[in-house]
Scaffold this motif. Structure first.
Motif, PDB file in Angstrom:
ATOM      1  N   VAL A 154     -16.501 -38.380 -17.335  1.00 27.58           N
ATOM      2  CA  VAL A 154     -17.957 -37.821 -16.799  1.00 27.58           C
ATOM      3  C   VAL A 154     -17.665 -36.444 -16.654  1.00 27.58           C
ATOM      4  O   VAL A 154     -18.476 -35.662 -17.250  1.00 27.58           O
ATOM      5  N   LEU A 155     -16.679 -35.753 -16.095  1.00 24.78           N
ATOM      6  CA  LEU A 155     -16.451 -34.517 -15.793  1.00 24.78           C
ATOM      7  C   LEU A 155     -16.162 -33.599 -17.110  1.00 24.78           C
ATOM      8  O   LEU A 155     -16.718 -32.622 -17.010  1.00 24.78           O
ATOM      9  N   VAL A 156     -15.559 -34.142 -17.672  1.00 30.28           N
ATOM     10  CA  VAL A 156     -15.292 -33.434 -19.081  1.00 30.28           C
ATOM     11  C   VAL A 156     -16.333 -33.194 -19.924  1.00 30.28           C
ATOM     12  O   VAL A 156     -16.681 -32.434 -20.448  1.00 30.28           O
ATOM     13  N   ILE A 157     -17.374 -34.482 -19.998  1.00 29.17           N
ATOM     14  CA  ILE A 157     -18.531 -34.338 -20.995  1.00 29.17           C
ATOM     15  C   ILE A 157     -19.471 -33.660 -20.459  1.00 29.17           C
ATOM     16  O   ILE A 157     -20.101 -32.699 -21.014  1.00 29.17           O
ATOM     17  N   GLU A 158     -19.606 -33.376 -18.947  1.00 31.20           N
ATOM     18  CA  GLU A 158     -20.632 -32.402 -18.292  1.00 31.20           C
ATOM     19  C   GLU A 158     -20.179 -31.224 -18.336  1.00 31.20           C
ATOM     20  O   GLU A 158     -20.932 -30.102 -18.871  1.00 31.20           O
ATOM     21  N   ALA A 159     -19.032 -30.639 -18.353  1.00 29.65           N
ATOM     22  CA  ALA A 159     -18.357 -29.447 -18.515  1.00 29.65           C
ATOM     23  C   ALA A 159     -18.667 -28.950 -19.992  1.00 29.65           C
ATOM     24  O   ALA A 159     -18.769 -27.862 -20.088  1.00 29.65           O
ATOM     25  N   SER A 160     -18.375 -29.865 -20.703  1.00 28.85           N
ATOM     26  CA  SER A 160     -18.682 -29.427 -22.355  1.00 28.85           C
ATOM     27  C   SER A 160     -19.893 -29.041 -22.591  1.00 28.85           C
ATOM     28  O   SER A 160     -20.167 -28.255 -23.425  1.00 28.85           O
TER      29      SER A 160
END
Length: 674
Positions: A154-160
């Motif tokens: 979730v964090l990686v997708i939101e950061a991306s």
């Protein structure tokens, strides 16, 4: 590698000031920061109003840079520990630096971002605290493993989403959906089915998912070369490239456009972001091109095509060379040498089109008195070339590792910049350069982590092999048709993506199709890399072309089409090196290599003349088509195609000679009649 977070506006104003000091042409440049933010999401960062927050962020960013410099000399911890720490630290920087949406504060970190920063720290903290236990149960994750795996995804997708926009996150979500439900999909792409726990375990606790090769390269080579670029920018290398290009090419016909090609090529190889390169160098070069008479759309097209090409230009290639070498298990030097001739041919094609257009439109260059002297430019900033020489020596001839070479070059750059007052870096400059390196690496590292989700699903489900088989079947066993289909797939996959994730995705999903048809791995990877990159200037989603159009003040689609025309050699060269690996200097003698390169240069020049419809004078339509065919023939392998190309070249030269003579006689007759 994106220069977006370096002080580009300062560089631009520095160029203008220098232009005034050296009697260079004064041009008004657009607001670089505003244009950069409009077209490049990676530049939409916070500027903290609180001095405490500012310096805490700077301190953490410097600490991240020092950690990566430390491991370059002393070595990294085990892969999972090192990669998780890198991703976690980069996520923390990302949520501090990038607002969640346009209306979010650009001066303060929102409370929910503080929560995300803590969550990001927990994702690597959990792995570091439980590393031995995780290794013992690697194929049997417990509930806590799954929770932290889901959190990281979730964090990686939101950061991306914050850094690159929606394209990459949506693609990641599509692949996650495929991993969950692909057992019910089309028969050709169906897999056996996987539980949520299995998917998250694979993505979080192995080196095949988020912490895959892409993150490994981002956490080592790419980070250090981004840092190298930040240090070079602080020392004033960008201004040096502009000045030396002006001094060398400014007085020739269409000089400012040639300056744009040269300076954008140099900077593009280092900074790795076509859009940032368009805006930072284009803010100076596009107004100059318009001032000497180039149409706005043409000026924008020149900057876009030149900036995109920087990422195929060795030695750094926007860091893609390092990922390619790591993926293929090859030496970096092999990739860089193979990429050299196609990149040179590309730039020859762009410069020749610029020259033919300038001659056709009767444009001149900049007068000598308004240009800096080469001697003066070298005297003022020529010592900044020494770090680049050191880098090339270290990478190609020293036998040292890439990481040590990058570290030594960074330290050498800081030392060499101290030699003259106008490039000398204070302690504060060095601190900010270290911080800029970490800040600038956020974009590419986040993109690599998000791509890791896609790569992980492709590896887990075997989707890449299935897609390769589908392309081969659609191509009906024809290499040419399969190449065309692969080209289309790469351009579509590369739309709206930075160059490095575009390469990783296309090499994972499209390159295997060419391998199925017997194309060598390096050749296949360079092929997909070119077309994933050219998505930046290929409508309808041509982000580099749109950015250039914004600076030039012309229609985005018209500017992008012009950029495609200028880059025409780049659309043909990948096909040619598939059929003629000699262009990549693969398995050739000196004599055969010289013949291949020589005929290719002539072929690219002919292709440029055909596109512009002009050489010494205008080319009639029939001759124009013939010259284009001849240029392509000279790019193809074999003596027969070379003979055809040379024959057409002779015909074209004869026609131009006669047409020029007739034109001169007509002018003489007109003068006599007067």
């Amino acid at each position: 590698m994106n220069a977006a977070t370096t002080p580009t506006s300062q560089a631009t104003s520095g160029s203008q000031a220098h232009a005034t000091q050296q009697n260079q042409p004064s041009v008004s440049t657009p607001d670089v920061g505003e244009k950069l933010e409009q077209f490049d999401r990676e530049s939409r960062t916070r500027e903290f109003s609180s001095p405490v927050t500012h310096w805490v962020f700077i301190a953490f960013a410097v600490l991240v840079s020092l950690y990566h410099m430390y491991i370059a000399y002393f070595g990294a911890p085990p892969a999972l520990l090192h990669r998780s720490l890198h991703v976690g630290a980069i996520l923390m920087l990302c949520f501090a630096l990038y607002p969640a949406h346009k209306k979010a504060s650009r001066q303060r970190i929102a409370p929910y971002d503080l929560v995300l920063i803590v969550a990001s720290a927990s994702t690597f903290g959990y792995i570091w605290l439980n590393y031995r236990d995780i290794l013992d149960r690697i194929v049997s994750p417990n509930t806590t493993d799954v929770v932290f795996g889901a959190l990281l995804v979730v964090l990686v997708i939101e950061a991306s989403r914050r850094v690159t926009g929606w394209a990459l996150p949506i693609l990641s979500l599509v692949f996650l959906a495929f991993a969950l439900f692909g057992q019910h999909g089309p028969l050709r792409f169906r897999h056996r089915g996987y539980e949520v726990d299995d998917i998250l375990d694979f993505l979080y606790l192995t080196n095949e998912g988020i912490f895959s090769t892409a993150v490994a390269v981002a956490a080592s080579y790419i980070f250090l070369f981004v840092l190298f670029g930040a240090v070079l920018q602080k020392s004033g290398l960008g201004q040096f490239f502009n000045d030396i290009a002006l001094a060398l090419a400014g007085r020739s016909r269409g000089g400012p456009a040639k300056v744009a090609v040269i300076s954008s090529g140099f900077l593009g190889s280092i900074n790795g972001s076509a859009i940032a390169n368009v805006v930072t160098t284009g803010a100076f070069t596009i107004p100059l091109m318009k001032k000497v008479g180039f149409k706005p759309y043409f000026a924008g097209g020149v900057e876009a095509s030149a900036s995109v090409g920087g990422q195929i230009l060795p030695p750094i290639m926007g860091a893609s060379a390092f990922i390619m070498a790591e993926t293929l298990g090859m030496q970096y030097t092999e990739v860089a040498i193979a990429a050299l001739i196609p990149a040179v041919l590309y730039y020859i094609g762009v410069i020749m089109q610029v020259h033919f257009r300038a001659v056709k439109d009767g444009l001149s260059g900049i007068s000598s008195e308004n240009l800096p002297a080469v001697k003066e430019v070298l005297k003022e900033r020529g010592h900044l070339l020494v770090p680049l020489v050191i880098l090339v020596y270290m990478l190609f001839f020293s036998g040292q590792t890439i990481l040590f070479s990058a570290l030594l070059t960074i330290l050498a750059t800081i030392a060499i910049a101290q030699l003259r007052g106008n490039t000398r870096m204070s302690v504060k400059d060095i601190i900010y350069a270290l911080a800029d390196g970490a800040k600038t690496s956020v974009a590419v590292s986040i993109a690599c982590a998000c791509v890791g989700i896609i790569v992980g699903v492709v590896t887990l489900t075997g989707f890449g092999v299935k897609l390769a088989n589908a392309i081969v079947i659609l191509g009906e066993g024809s290499l040419l048709l399969s190449l065309v289909l692969t080209m289309i797939a790469c351009i579509i996959l590369g739309m709206g993506l930075p160059s490095i994730p575009a390469y990783i995705i296309t090499s994972t999903m499209a390159a295997p199709a060419l391998a199925e048809l017997g194309v060598e791995a390096l050749v296949a990877h360079l092929f997909v890399f070119y077309f994933g990159l050219f998505a930046n200037i290929t409508p309808p989603v041509a982000l580099a072309g749109f950015a250039a159009a914004g600076l030039a003040g012309d229609d985005p689609m018209k500017t992008s089409v012009q950029a495609m025309r200028l880059a025409i050699a780049g659309y043909f060269i990948p096909f040619m090196f598939v059929y003629n690996p000699g262009l990549l200097l693969q398995d050739v003698t000196w004599a055969s290599g010289a013949l291949v390169v020589g005929t290719a240069i002539v072929g690219v020049c002919m292709l440029s003349a055909a596109v512009e419809g002009y050489a010494r004078t205008r080319l009639p339509l029939v001759v124009r088509v013939l010259v284009g065919i001849g240029g392509l023939a000279l790019l193809l392998p074999g003596l027969l195609s070379d003979a055809v190309g040379v024959g057409i070249l002779v015909i074209g030269l004869a026609q131009q000679l006669l047409a020029k003579r007739s034109e001169s006689e007509s002018k003489t007759t007109e003068k006599s009649a007067r």
